[in-house]
Each structure stands twice: as C-alpha cells, then as structure tokens.
Design a protein around this motif. Sequence first.
Motif, PDB file in Angstrom:
ATOM      1  N   TYR A 192       0.813  -1.214   0.000  1.00 16.95           N
ATOM      2  CA  TYR A 192       0.000   0.000   0.000  1.00 16.95           C
ATOM      3  C   TYR A 192       0.854   1.275   0.000  1.00 16.95           C
ATOM      4  O   TYR A 192       0.448   2.293  -0.558  1.00 16.95           O
ATOM      5  CB  TYR A 192      -0.941  -0.005   1.207  1.00 16.95           C
ATOM      6  CG  TYR A 192      -2.036  -1.052   1.114  1.00 16.95           C
ATOM      7  CD1 TYR A 192      -2.754  -1.226  -0.072  1.00 16.95           C
ATOM      8  CD2 TYR A 192      -2.365  -1.854   2.200  1.00 16.95           C
ATOM      9  CE1 TYR A 192      -3.767  -2.170  -0.153  1.00 16.95           C
ATOM     10  CE2 TYR A 192      -3.370  -2.806   2.130  1.00 16.95           C
ATOM     11  CZ  TYR A 192      -4.074  -2.958   0.938  1.00 16.95           C
ATOM     12  OH  TYR A 192      -5.068  -3.891   0.843  1.00 16.95           O
ATOM     13  N   TYR A 193       2.012   1.215   0.624  1.00 16.32           N
ATOM     14  CA  TYR A 193       2.889   2.390   0.610  1.00 16.32           C
ATOM     15  C   TYR A 193       3.394   2.664  -0.809  1.00 16.32           C
ATOM     16  O   TYR A 193       3.453   3.814  -1.257  1.00 16.32           O
ATOM     17  CB  TYR A 193       4.067   2.186   1.561  1.00 16.32           C
ATOM     18  CG  TYR A 193       3.682   2.175   3.017  1.00 16.32           C
ATOM     19  CD1 TYR A 193       3.428   3.362   3.698  1.00 16.32           C
ATOM     20  CD2 TYR A 193       3.562   0.974   3.720  1.00 16.32           C
ATOM     21  CE1 TYR A 193       3.062   3.361   5.044  1.00 16.32           C
ATOM     22  CE2 TYR A 193       3.202   0.964   5.056  1.00 16.32           C
ATOM     23  CZ  TYR A 193       2.948   2.155   5.710  1.00 16.32           C
ATOM     24  OH  TYR A 193       2.588   2.152   7.037  1.00 16.32           O
ATOM     25  N   LYS A 216      -9.006   2.128  -7.947  1.00 17.47           N
ATOM     26  CA  LYS A 216      -9.415   1.191  -6.911  1.00 17.47           C
ATOM     27  C   LYS A 216      -8.253   0.879  -5.963  1.00 17.47           C
ATOM     28  O   LYS A 216      -8.423   0.839  -4.739  1.00 17.47           O
ATOM     29  CB  LYS A 216      -9.941  -0.097  -7.534  1.00 17.47           C
ATOM     30  CG  LYS A 216     -11.255   0.055  -8.289  1.00 17.47           C
ATOM     31  CD  LYS A 216     -11.644  -1.263  -8.929  1.00 17.47           C
ATOM     32  CE  LYS A 216     -12.958  -1.139  -9.708  1.00 17.47           C
ATOM     33  NZ  LYS A 216     -13.340  -2.420 -10.334  1.00 17.47           N
ATOM     34  N   GLU A 217      -7.078   0.651  -6.538  1.00 15.81           N
ATOM     35  CA  GLU A 217      -5.909   0.328  -5.713  1.00 15.81           C
ATOM     36  C   GLU A 217      -5.540   1.496  -4.800  1.00 15.81           C
ATOM     37  O   GLU A 217      -5.203   1.303  -3.626  1.00 15.81           O
ATOM     38  CB  GLU A 217      -4.733  -0.041  -6.608  1.00 15.81           C
ATOM     39  CG  GLU A 217      -4.902  -1.363  -7.340  1.00 15.81           C
ATOM     40  CD  GLU A 217      -3.723  -1.677  -8.229  1.00 15.81           C
ATOM     41  OE1 GLU A 217      -2.905  -0.763  -8.479  1.00 15.81           O
ATOM     42  OE2 GLU A 217      -3.607  -2.838  -8.675  1.00 15.81           O
ATOM     43  N   VAL A 261      -6.606   1.732   4.209  1.00 10.58           N
ATOM     44  CA  VAL A 261      -5.789   1.076   5.226  1.00 10.58           C
ATOM     45  C   VAL A 261      -4.882   2.070   5.932  1.00 10.58           C
ATOM     46  O   VAL A 261      -4.830   2.148   7.157  1.00 10.58           O
ATOM     47  CB  VAL A 261      -4.953  -0.050   4.584  1.00 10.58           C
ATOM     48  CG1 VAL A 261      -3.984  -0.642   5.617  1.00 10.58           C
ATOM     49  CG2 VAL A 261      -5.869  -1.133   4.039  1.00 10.58           C
ATOM     50  N   LEU A 262      -4.157   2.887   5.151  1.00  6.69           N
ATOM     51  CA  LEU A 262      -3.110   3.726   5.739  1.00  6.69           C
ATOM     52  C   LEU A 262      -3.656   4.955   6.445  1.00  6.69           C
ATOM     53  O   LEU A 262      -2.957   5.548   7.274  1.00  6.69           O
ATOM     54  CB  LEU A 262      -2.107   4.132   4.655  1.00  6.69           C
ATOM     55  CG  LEU A 262      -1.373   2.969   3.979  1.00  6.69           C
ATOM     56  CD1 LEU A 262      -0.312   3.505   3.037  1.00  6.69           C
ATOM     57  CD2 LEU A 262      -0.754   2.026   5.003  1.00  6.69           C
ATOM     58  N   ARG A 290      -3.485   0.551   9.830  1.00  3.28           N
ATOM     59  CA  ARG A 290      -2.094   0.761   9.419  1.00  3.28           C
ATOM     60  C   ARG A 290      -1.140   0.017  10.343  1.00  3.28           C
ATOM     61  O   ARG A 290      -0.167  -0.610   9.882  1.00  3.28           O
ATOM     62  CB  ARG A 290      -1.770   2.250   9.401  1.00  3.28           C
ATOM     63  CG  ARG A 290      -0.351   2.569   8.927  1.00  3.28           C
ATOM     64  CD  ARG A 290      -0.090   4.059   8.901  1.00  3.28           C
ATOM     65  NE  ARG A 290       1.268   4.348   8.473  1.00  3.28           N
ATOM     66  CZ  ARG A 290       1.776   5.575   8.353  1.00  3.28           C
ATOM     67  NH1 ARG A 290       1.021   6.636   8.635  1.00  3.28           N
ATOM     68  NH2 ARG A 290       3.029   5.749   7.966  1.00  3.28           N
ATOM     69  N   ALA A 291      -1.399   0.096  11.651  1.00  4.94           N
ATOM     70  CA  ALA A 291      -0.542  -0.603  12.605  1.00  4.94           C
ATOM     71  C   ALA A 291      -0.568  -2.105  12.364  1.00  4.94           C
ATOM     72  O   ALA A 291       0.469  -2.785  12.429  1.00  4.94           O
ATOM     73  CB  ALA A 291      -0.977  -0.276  14.033  1.00  4.94           C
TER      74      ALA A 291
END
Length: 317
Positions: free
Chosen positions: A6-7, A47-48, A55-56, A62-63
């Motif tokens: 995701y990052y 979408k991605e 999430v982030l 995120r954790a």
Amino acid sequence: MQYKDYYKILGVSRAASADEIKRAYRRLAHRYHPDVSKQPNAEQHFKEVGEAYEVLKDQQKRAAYDQLGTQWQAGQDFQPPPGWQSGFDFTDDSVSHTYSFDFSDFFSTLFRSGSQSTRYNDQPHSFQVQGEDQQAKMVITLEEAYHGATRSVQLQIPITHGKGMAQTKTRALNIKIPAGVIRGQKIRLAEQGLEGIGGAANGDLYLEIEFQPHQLFRAEGRDIYLTLPITPWESALGSTIAIPTLGGQVELKIPAGSQSGQQLRLKGRGLPGHPAGDQYIILQLVTPPAHSETERAFYYNMAEKFAFNPRLDLMKK
C-alpha cells in the motif's frame, strides 16, 4: 492471493505522516479518477489507490498492516500469519462508502469479516474525491500588512483532465488582506483549491504571506525595526527627532549619552494585533567628515579637550 504494498501504491515511505498520505491519495485519485482520466486501467489504479488509503489513513489498520513486515514484495503469494486478527477488531465496518468498487481479496482477508464481494454504491459515476488543498505565497508590502488591503490577483490553479495529465487554468480572485497579518501567516480561501470530483467539495487555497523588502523597516513577527542615523552631538547632548513609523511620523526623544547600537522602543507602533507589536529604533552614530581645515581643526580641538579613550578596557586585557 497477492500481497499489496500500500505504501508503494501511494508512492509514500513507510514513515509518511497522515497528512503526507492524504495528499498522496488526493493527487493520485484525481489522476486516475474514471470521470476524468483516459489512461489505460485508470479505474483499476483508482481502486488500488482507494484501497491503500482506506488502510493507511486508519491508525489501527495501518498498525496491523505494518506488523506484516517489510519482507513482502507486491504481487507475491500471501497468506496471513496464524492467529491474524486475534489482536485486532475490524468489525466496525469503517470502510468509506464513497467508493464504487470491490476491495481486493488481500484487503478482505486482512480487514473484513464479511463477504469480500461487498460493494458500495453501484452507480457507475458516483466516485467522489474531495479536492486537494493548494498552497501559494503572496508577497505584500509592510504598509498593506499595517493598514490592511484588498488585492486582485490571478493564480494558476492545477487541474486534471483528459488523459489524467496535470494542466493549469487561470483564476482571478479578490483577496482581503487583514490588518496586522505577519510573515508566514496563512490566509485560507475556502474551496478555492483543486476541484473536487463527482460532486465532492473543492479543496482550500492557503496563501502564505511574505513581505517585500522595505527601504526603511524590517519586521520580526509584529515588531518593526528601524535603524536611525544620529550625529555625535545628538548622541552626547540628547535631542528630539521626528522619525517615520508605519502609522505616520512621531517624535522620539534621544537621551543624552546615547550610544551607537542602543535600542529605543515605541510601544504599540508595530503591526496591529492583540497585543500590537512595538517599533524598535536602533541608533547608529554617524560622524561627519572633515574636508576643510576648519573642520579638521575642530576634531583636533576635540582630541585635546576630551580625555577619552574608548579602548581603555581593551588595553588592560
């Protein structure tokens, strides 16, 4: 099931702040938004990006995601560790309902207890992305900062359209500068930033104030500084001198025996505020030149009459 970085999707580091993540999401969401982008696979990219942001942006998600470690590469086969979710509670279904797409198997396995095919708002053009905030500098005079003013300016505002390429358009704005604004202060113009998509609100525009160099004054916060040249007799005997301020000319009393570099204060004569700033006068002793014999004789006479050595303490060390 493939692992998703995701990052990497958002183009941020793992140490990125919440604001950095938000800015990256808004930028990419505008680039790939199906309503404006003609890039290949734009909707899939969108979408991605939306999934990564879901999430982030969430501290708990995120954790949890970070606990998976950094050894994974995007696209690798992935299975969650044994006992996954045992220490987390993702049952609040806090996923945003502004998106119109399925989340990936990877997301659904990690964060959702229900069906992974849950959809949100099936209307094909219901994607909503709030406009990104924009930053710009605005250079003004100290007089405008003191009195306040209205400026008509033209700004180049970035927009995204066509194939998702960033372009600019000119926007004319009348901007009210409040009296007492200081360097570095930001003026917020609501919804004058990047345009929202799908009916979402525009971002805001923040104008950071910068001062033009001034012939006489310099500013530190709300305080104003002026260097005032004075003669040796004004320094030795004292005097009353008319000096400029941003609010007009005032009389300043120079105490007898004043020295070069000494500061005098005019209370409340700086930029307006609660409280107002002060104006500080820095004395600068200027010695007149001795061009004629009469003028030189005057200095010789002073040297004889005054038993004065300003370097006396220096010579003792």
